[in-house]
Motif scaffolding. Sequence first.
Motif, mmCIF file in Angstrom:
data_model
loop_
_atom_site.group_PDB
_atom_site.id
_atom_site.type_symbol
_atom_site.label_atom_id
_atom_site.label_comp_id
_atom_site.label_asym_id
_atom_site.label_seq_id
_atom_site.Cartn_x
_atom_site.Cartn_y
_atom_site.Cartn_z
ATOM 1 N N GLU A 53 1.227 3.785 -3.164
ATOM 2 C CA GLU A 53 0.839 5.188 -2.986
ATOM 3 C C GLU A 53 1.981 6.129 -3.346
ATOM 4 O OE1 GLU A 53 -2.730 4.852 0.316
ATOM 5 O OE2 GLU A 53 -0.823 5.731 0.943
ATOM 6 N N ASN A 54 3.193 5.742 -3.023
ATOM 7 C CA ASN A 54 4.330 6.571 -3.427
ATOM 8 C C ASN A 54 4.417 6.650 -4.947
ATOM 9 O OD1 ASN A 54 5.145 7.228 -0.871
ATOM 10 N ND2 ASN A 54 6.796 5.708 -0.765
ATOM 11 N N SER A 55 4.156 5.525 -5.610
ATOM 12 C CA SER A 55 4.227 5.525 -7.073
ATOM 13 C C SER A 55 3.132 6.408 -7.664
ATOM 14 C CB SER A 55 4.079 4.095 -7.611
ATOM 15 O OG SER A 55 5.111 3.282 -7.106
ATOM 16 N N LYS A 96 0.834 -1.197 0.000
ATOM 17 C CA LYS A 96 0.000 0.000 0.000
ATOM 18 C C LYS A 96 0.876 1.257 0.000
ATOM 19 C CE LYS A 96 -3.664 2.331 2.592
ATOM 20 N NZ LYS A 96 -3.057 3.540 3.159
ATOM 21 N N GLU A 97 1.857 1.291 0.877
ATOM 22 C CA GLU A 97 2.706 2.485 0.958
ATOM 23 C C GLU A 97 3.498 2.689 -0.323
ATOM 24 O OE1 GLU A 97 2.681 4.761 3.237
ATOM 25 O OE2 GLU A 97 1.336 3.741 4.636
ATOM 26 N N LEU A 98 4.030 1.596 -0.866
ATOM 27 C CA LEU A 98 4.855 1.753 -2.066
ATOM 28 C C LEU A 98 4.007 2.163 -3.269
ATOM 29 C CD1 LEU A 98 7.332 -1.270 -1.686
ATOM 30 C CD2 LEU A 98 7.671 1.132 -1.020
ATOM 31 N N ALA A 149 -1.487 4.382 9.357
ATOM 32 C CA ALA A 149 -1.432 3.805 8.020
ATOM 33 C C ALA A 149 -2.405 4.543 7.087
ATOM 34 C CB ALA A 149 -1.752 2.320 8.052
ATOM 35 N N LYS A 150 -2.971 5.642 7.571
ATOM 36 C CA LYS A 150 -3.858 6.491 6.775
ATOM 37 C C LYS A 150 -5.073 5.724 6.259
ATOM 38 C CE LYS A 150 -0.070 7.121 4.664
ATOM 39 N NZ LYS A 150 0.969 7.330 3.680
ATOM 40 N N ARG A 151 -5.493 4.722 7.043
ATOM 41 C CA ARG A 151 -6.620 3.899 6.628
ATOM 42 C C ARG A 151 -7.953 4.546 6.963
ATOM 43 N NH1 ARG A 151 -4.286 -1.055 8.488
ATOM 44 N NH2 ARG A 151 -5.214 -0.670 10.506
ATOM 45 N N MET A 192 -1.069 11.124 -1.547
ATOM 46 C CA MET A 192 -1.343 9.945 -0.740
ATOM 47 C C MET A 192 -0.458 9.968 0.511
ATOM 48 S SD MET A 192 -3.406 7.845 -2.394
ATOM 49 C CE MET A 192 -4.411 8.982 -3.282
ATOM 50 N N GLY A 193 0.816 10.251 0.287
ATOM 51 C CA GLY A 193 1.753 10.271 1.408
ATOM 52 C C GLY A 193 1.876 11.673 1.960
ATOM 53 N N PHE A 194 2.431 11.790 3.134
ATOM 54 C CA PHE A 194 2.724 13.100 3.721
ATOM 55 C C PHE A 194 3.435 12.927 5.046
ATOM 56 C CE2 PHE A 194 -1.519 11.830 4.997
ATOM 57 C CZ PHE A 194 -1.460 11.922 6.374
ATOM 58 N N SER A 232 8.726 14.905 0.605
ATOM 59 C CA SER A 232 8.796 16.020 -0.337
ATOM 60 C C SER A 232 7.406 16.595 -0.558
ATOM 61 C CB SER A 232 9.343 15.505 -1.677
ATOM 62 O OG SER A 232 8.486 14.491 -2.162
ATOM 63 N N LYS A 233 6.430 16.104 0.243
ATOM 64 C CA LYS A 233 5.052 16.405 -0.129
ATOM 65 C C LYS A 233 4.415 17.547 0.640
ATOM 66 C CE LYS A 233 5.026 11.715 -1.668
ATOM 67 N NZ LYS A 233 4.628 10.346 -1.439
ATOM 68 N N ILE A 234 4.872 17.789 1.834
ATOM 69 C CA ILE A 234 4.339 18.950 2.540
ATOM 70 C C ILE A 234 5.491 19.645 3.254
ATOM 71 C CG2 ILE A 234 1.987 18.133 2.972
ATOM 72 C CD1 ILE A 234 2.861 17.324 5.775
ATOM 73 N N GLU A 267 7.001 8.477 6.608
ATOM 74 C CA GLU A 267 7.335 7.371 7.500
ATOM 75 C C GLU A 267 7.494 6.041 6.798
ATOM 76 O OE1 GLU A 267 5.547 8.347 11.835
ATOM 77 O OE2 GLU A 267 4.159 7.460 10.390
ATOM 78 N N ALA A 268 6.948 5.942 5.583
ATOM 79 C CA ALA A 268 6.865 4.619 4.981
ATOM 80 C C ALA A 268 8.237 4.029 4.677
ATOM 81 C CB ALA A 268 6.018 4.680 3.718
ATOM 82 N N LEU A 269 9.046 4.753 3.909
ATOM 83 C CA LEU A 269 10.326 4.160 3.515
ATOM 84 C C LEU A 269 11.186 3.803 4.720
ATOM 85 C CD1 LEU A 269 11.327 6.041 0.223
ATOM 86 C CD2 LEU A 269 10.316 3.772 0.511
#
Length: 572
Positions: A32-34, A28-30, A303-305, A92-94, A78-80, A97-99
Amino acid sequence: MPIKVLSPDLAAKIAAGEVVERPASVIKELVENSIDAGASQITVEIKSGGVELLKVIDDGHGIPPEEVAVAFQRHATSKIDSQEQLDAIATMGFRGEALPSIAAVSRTVLTTRQPLEPGGFRMELLWGELVSSGSQGSPPGTTVEVFDLFGNLPARRKFLRSASAETSRIQELVSRYALVFPGIRFQLVVDGRTSFTSPGNGVPREALLAVYGPQAATGMLEVHSEDSASGYQVDGFASAPSLTRANRTYMTFFVNRRWVQSRMLSFAVEEAYTGLLQVRRYPLASLNISIPYEDVDVNAHPAKREVRFRDESRVFSTVQRAVRAVLVADSPVPSLASPSPDYAEPAASSFFPRSAFGGVRHGGGMSDFSGSAPADAAVSRQPAPPLKVVGQLKLTYIVAEGSEGMFLVDQHAAHERVLFDRICQKTSEQEPQSQPLLEPVSVELTPGQGDTLRTNLEALENYGFQLEPFGDGSYLLRAVPAIFGEGDPAKALLDVLDMTAFEGLVRQKEDVMAASIACHGAIRAGKSLTEPEMVALLEQLEATPNPHTCPHGRPTMVHFSSFHMEREFGRR
Ligand code: ADP
Ligand code: MG
């Protein structure tokens, strides 16, 4: 132990636990990054349920080599870069933490190239520590490979389910993203074999076809509604009432194209199907709710669920109405040319409008929604086709002719629908239609039935029952609803009590009561009808807002289309 600040390594493992629960959460995280990287193609590869390998390849904008190390630091994004942006997140990300979280619990290799740069860059980490990094030729975009997930957290690995269970979670996840991003071509490769691809041509129905297969996809109705006042928009698909599943997992929701889990949203959809589905059958749906960024807090779950809405009840009613409108507009007469398996099911205990169930509906603030618009208010309705009576079949069905061919109408179900609507209308007009019994009948109640009777006495009276306590758990029944035919009045009362008690939801009790009263009053199968009676019944049915289903969700009629008949007779 004295209080100490956790070592970075331990802190990272703990944080990783929140974001990376299982292989599907890594995907899910990867993915969303894509998506955030503007990818038009995303390939997911997994081996052994993801424990051996999880890999996501995209053709997005890549990461500048000098930023790769930063991307693996906690809270690096890099998103906010400001509070204002946190309040209106479009990516999606912000959380950044995912990586780092993924890297902390696996061996991770990231390879990336920005499309306009000549070369790429590779970085490898093991349990969060840098192993190697440097230039590396690669196609444009980013590939992240995650090996040996939770290899350093044996306890967590034990909690994973079988490889096939983890695989199916990932399949589900990828197909969900394919639904809401029809412009992205998704491919899922499981243990070396392609298990799913979406066309990525931007056509929502084709993504749907890829996910649900041709049979289910044809039973899905397109939902699109916009509320200009609030700026809320609902898009996607919901199943026609003939297409159902035995549980709720086929309802998928996105908020601003972010996949979320929300009971409130499932309830909103189920509510839209009130009176249209059988007991314990659930619709399929895939809906994206677009709402202004400032009206939703996406930072409610690591997990932003989950998301929080500023105006939950507005979201609820927007979704409920959007789906209801489509269902009512469609309200197809089931046709024999395309038999729907659901109707063939025995409906033994399905005496209730299906939404009468779902005891879960209390609590959790759901009661707030009880004030939302009645299920079918304010939407246009498609009238039943005008029908001409041909005759009666097996003392059960009315054979009728319409502009589109032949219709078989179930006389009991049709009459039930007519009575149900009449009862609901009379009740809302506060004029109970009652018929006094020649002799009052004494009815003995079990303690449970007595309870139900006392808590619902007012409703029962509104529907036309007249009752008096008669001591010792007995009641005197003096009048019954006017629509009741001859039948045994005491038995009718007991049935209505039992049905009402069976579900625990106050809000829907009225519906249940009305449906069971209608059922008792309705003409039975096996009763011979005169032609004027049949004509009158069809006329009354045509005048109801939902002529195609009885209040329990069974069809009132089936259709043999002219086309179907012509084909059967070889005329086409
Ligand atoms: P977040 O997505 O919350 O920003 P992540 O840890 O998922 O945090 O990613 C950190 C950063 O790495 C992102 O902000 C983004 O700049 C970069 N990044 C991660 N994955 C990709 C990718 N597939 N393509 C381009 N950039 C990426
Ligand atoms: Mg991310």
